[in-house]
Write a protein that holds these residues in place. Structure first.
Motif, PDB file in Angstrom:
ATOM      1  N   ALA A   7       0.743  -1.194   0.141  1.00 40.19           N
ATOM      2  CA  ALA A   7       0.066   0.007  -0.042  1.00 40.19           C
ATOM      3  C   ALA A   7       0.808   1.332  -0.099  1.00 40.19           C
ATOM      4  O   ALA A   7       0.574   2.221  -0.774  1.00 40.19           O
ATOM      5  N   LEU A   8       2.028   1.249   0.897  1.00 39.96           N
ATOM      6  CA  LEU A   8       2.787   2.507   0.700  1.00 39.96           C
ATOM      7  C   LEU A   8       3.327   2.655  -0.638  1.00 39.96           C
ATOM      8  O   LEU A   8       3.610   3.735  -1.058  1.00 39.96           O
ATOM      9  N   THR A   9       3.871   1.483  -1.230  1.00 40.73           N
ATOM     10  CA  THR A   9       4.452   1.501  -2.769  1.00 40.73           C
ATOM     11  C   THR A   9       3.447   2.424  -3.688  1.00 40.73           C
ATOM     12  O   THR A   9       3.720   3.287  -4.476  1.00 40.73           O
ATOM     13  N   GLU A  10       2.229   1.819  -3.401  1.00 44.49           N
ATOM     14  CA  GLU A  10       1.069   2.492  -4.303  1.00 44.49           C
ATOM     15  C   GLU A  10       0.673   3.853  -4.037  1.00 44.49           C
ATOM     16  O   GLU A  10       0.791   4.624  -5.102  1.00 44.49           O
ATOM     17  N   TYR A  11       0.868   4.411  -2.737  1.00 48.99           N
ATOM     18  CA  TYR A  11       0.643   5.753  -2.444  1.00 48.99           C
ATOM     19  C   TYR A  11       1.878   6.743  -3.116  1.00 48.99           C
ATOM     20  O   TYR A  11       1.578   7.441  -3.750  1.00 48.99           O
ATOM     21  N   LEU A  12       3.086   5.978  -2.968  1.00 44.76           N
ATOM     22  CA  LEU A  12       4.338   6.622  -3.502  1.00 44.76           C
ATOM     23  C   LEU A  12       4.218   6.588  -5.423  1.00 44.76           C
ATOM     24  O   LEU A  12       4.638   7.637  -5.758  1.00 44.76           O
ATOM     25  N   ARG A  13       3.710   5.702  -5.703  1.00 41.99           N
ATOM     26  CA  ARG A  13       3.399   5.630  -7.196  1.00 41.99           C
ATOM     27  C   ARG A  13       2.290   6.795  -7.470  1.00 41.99           C
ATOM     28  O   ARG A  13       2.614   7.436  -8.600  1.00 41.99           O
ATOM     29  N   ARG A  14       1.482   6.761  -6.864  1.00 38.55           N
ATOM     30  CA  ARG A  14       0.345   7.985  -7.156  1.00 38.55           C
ATOM     31  C   ARG A  14       0.666   9.364  -6.898  1.00 38.55           C
ATOM     32  O   ARG A  14       0.388  10.233  -7.243  1.00 38.55           O
ATOM     33  N   ALA A  15       1.781   9.450  -6.058  1.00 35.27           N
ATOM     34  CA  ALA A  15       2.583  10.835  -5.834  1.00 35.27           C
ATOM     35  C   ALA A  15       3.574  11.077  -6.966  1.00 35.27           C
ATOM     36  O   ALA A  15       4.338  12.018  -6.805  1.00 35.27           O
ATOM     37  N   GLY A  16       3.637  10.364  -7.818  1.00 34.63           N
ATOM     38  CA  GLY A  16       4.637  10.625  -8.898  1.00 34.63           C
ATOM     39  C   GLY A  16       5.781   9.858  -8.972  1.00 34.63           C
ATOM     40  O   GLY A  16       6.593  10.156  -9.976  1.00 34.63           O
TER      41      GLY A  16
END
Length: 71
Positions: free
Chosen positions: A34-43
């Motif tokens: 989930a953390l990795t996905e948040y970071l992907r969404r942040a660019g």
């Protein structure tokens, strides 16, 4: 990723960790995926779970990347 300020806060009572990038709270991650996905969404395109664990650019407060349980 070098110019981004990334902070992962200690686990809360429910086991989630608040995620902040450049002063903006993105939400609460319950695991590394989930953390990795948040970071992907942040660019941060192309970042993977292993990149997150190894990165020295992430400030882990209250525990290392493998710590998702409340204290």
């Amino acid at each position: 990723m070098a110019d981004r300020v990334i902070v992962v806060y200690p686990p809360d009572a429910a086991g989630g960790r608040r995620v902040r990038v450049d002063g903006t709270i993105l939400g609460r991650a319950r695991d590394l995926r989930a953390l990795t996905e948040y970071l992907r969404r942040a660019g941060l395109d192309g970042i993977g779970d292993l990149d997150v664990v190894r990165s020295t650019l992430i400030e882990w407060r209250g525990g290392a990347p493998e710590n998702w349980n409340p204290a």
